[in-house]
Design a protein around this motif. Structure first.
Motif, short mmCIF file in Angstrom:
data_model
loop_
_atom_site.label_atom_id
_atom_site.label_comp_id
_atom_site.label_asym_id
_atom_site.label_seq_id
_atom_site.Cartn_x
_atom_site.Cartn_y
_atom_site.Cartn_z
N GLY A 236 31.58 -9.19 -109.53
CA GLY A 236 32.54 -8.50 -109.04
C GLY A 236 34.01 -9.10 -109.38
O GLY A 236 33.85 -10.25 -110.23
N ARG A 237 34.98 -8.62 -108.87
CA ARG A 237 36.47 -9.21 -109.13
C ARG A 237 37.00 -9.78 -107.78
O ARG A 237 36.62 -9.28 -106.77
CB ARG A 237 37.59 -8.39 -109.61
CG ARG A 237 37.15 -7.86 -111.01
CD ARG A 237 38.26 -6.77 -111.58
NE ARG A 237 37.79 -6.21 -112.58
CZ ARG A 237 38.28 -6.81 -113.79
NH1 ARG A 237 38.99 -7.85 -113.98
NH2 ARG A 237 38.00 -6.06 -114.98
N ILE A 238 37.65 -10.77 -107.82
CA ILE A 238 38.43 -11.29 -106.67
C ILE A 238 39.43 -10.46 -106.27
O ILE A 238 40.30 -10.13 -107.12
CB ILE A 238 38.52 -13.01 -106.81
CG1 ILE A 238 37.63 -13.65 -107.03
CG2 ILE A 238 39.61 -13.31 -105.48
CD1 ILE A 238 37.95 -15.07 -107.36
N ALA A 239 39.47 -9.91 -105.04
CA ALA A 239 40.38 -9.12 -104.49
C ALA A 239 41.30 -9.90 -103.74
O ALA A 239 42.52 -9.54 -103.80
CB ALA A 239 39.82 -7.89 -103.66
N GLN A 240 41.14 -10.75 -102.70
CA GLN A 240 41.76 -11.58 -102.10
C GLN A 240 41.48 -13.13 -102.03
O GLN A 240 40.02 -13.10 -102.21
CB GLN A 240 42.07 -11.13 -100.64
CG GLN A 240 42.49 -9.72 -100.46
CD GLN A 240 42.55 -9.20 -98.99
OE1 GLN A 240 42.12 -9.89 -97.94
NE2 GLN A 240 42.87 -8.02 -99.06
N VAL A 241 42.43 -13.92 -101.76
CA VAL A 241 41.74 -15.15 -101.84
C VAL A 241 42.22 -15.93 -100.26
O VAL A 241 43.53 -15.64 -99.89
CB VAL A 241 42.42 -16.36 -102.76
CG1 VAL A 241 42.15 -17.79 -102.66
CG2 VAL A 241 42.13 -15.79 -104.26
N HIS A 242 41.16 -16.74 -99.51
CA HIS A 242 41.55 -17.06 -98.27
C HIS A 242 41.19 -18.30 -98.23
O HIS A 242 40.52 -19.04 -99.26
CB HIS A 242 40.74 -16.23 -97.26
CG HIS A 242 40.87 -14.94 -97.03
ND1 HIS A 242 42.03 -14.25 -96.37
CD2 HIS A 242 40.27 -13.52 -97.39
CE1 HIS A 242 42.15 -12.91 -96.31
NE2 HIS A 242 41.12 -12.69 -96.87
N ASP A 243 41.60 -19.26 -97.17
CA ASP A 243 41.36 -20.62 -97.09
C ASP A 243 39.99 -20.94 -97.11
O ASP A 243 39.37 -21.74 -97.88
CB ASP A 243 41.89 -21.08 -95.99
CG ASP A 243 43.25 -21.25 -95.89
OD1 ASP A 243 43.92 -21.28 -97.21
OD2 ASP A 243 44.00 -21.45 -94.90
N THR B 174 33.39 -5.24 -105.45
CA THR B 174 32.15 -4.75 -106.26
C THR B 174 32.22 -3.15 -106.30
O THR B 174 33.23 -2.43 -105.88
CB THR B 174 31.03 -5.05 -105.66
OG1 THR B 174 30.80 -4.36 -104.59
CG2 THR B 174 30.90 -6.71 -105.41
N LEU B 175 31.45 -2.63 -107.17
CA LEU B 175 31.35 -1.22 -107.39
C LEU B 175 30.97 -0.40 -105.90
O LEU B 175 31.49 0.57 -105.58
CB LEU B 175 30.07 -0.78 -108.41
CG LEU B 175 30.71 -1.20 -109.87
CD1 LEU B 175 29.53 -0.63 -110.79
CD2 LEU B 175 31.70 -0.30 -110.00
N SER B 176 30.38 -1.15 -105.08
CA SER B 176 29.93 -0.59 -103.83
C SER B 176 30.90 -1.01 -102.61
O SER B 176 30.72 -0.60 -101.52
CB SER B 176 28.34 -1.30 -103.13
OG SER B 176 28.52 -2.62 -103.16
N GLY B 177 31.83 -1.68 -102.77
CA GLY B 177 33.05 -1.91 -101.93
C GLY B 177 33.33 -3.32 -101.81
O GLY B 177 33.22 -4.15 -102.79
#
Length: 119
Positions: free
Chosen positions: A64-71, A78-81
C-alpha cells in the motif's frame, strides 16, 4: 562442559583458558550481536523517515501507500481501503525488495508536487 576443559588442561594454563574465553566472546560479539544491532538501527531509521505517499510492504505482505503519518503508526491506503498499522509493521527488507528505487522515486515526485503546490 567447562569442567571437561579444566580437567583436560594442567593447572598452570588457567590464564590461557581465560584468554580463549575472551577471544570467543569478542568473536561472538562481532559475528552475532553487532550485525543484529546494526540491522535494527537501519530498520528504525527507515520507519522514522517514511513520508506520506511512500509505497511500502508490511511484514504481513500487505502492499500500500502511506496516507497519513501518526506518532504511533501509519494509515496505509490499499485497494480495499485505509487501514491503520504500527510503524514496526513496515518492513524495510520487503519494501526494498519489491519497490527498490521506485519507492524513493515516488518520494521525490511527491516532494516536487508539494513544492510546486506551495509556489
Amino acid at each position: 562442559m567447562l569442567t571437561i576443559f579444566l580437567q583436560a588442561q594442567p593447572q598452570g594454563n588457567s590464564s590461557m583458558m581465560l584468554i580463549m574465553m575472551g577471544v570467543m566472546f569478542v568473536g561472538f560479539y562481532f559475528l552475532m550481536i553487532r550485525p543484529q544491532m546494526r540491522k535494527q538501527k537501519q530498520e528504525k531509521n527507515f520507519q522514522e523517515t517514511l513520508k506520506v505517499g511512500t509505497r511500502v510492504v508490511l511484514t504481513s505482505g500487505l502492499h500500500g501507500r502511506i496516507a497519513q503519518v501518526h506518532d504511533d503508526g501509519f494509515i496505509i491506503e490499499t485497494l480495499s481501503g485505509k487501514l491503520k498499522f504500527e510503524k514496526a509493521a513496515v518492513s524495510r527488507e520487503f519494501t526494498e525488495a519489491r519497490f527498490g528505487d521506485k519507492s524513493k522515486a515516488a518520494d521525490k515526485s511527491t516532494d516536487k508536487k508539494e513544492i510546486e503546490e506551495k509556489n
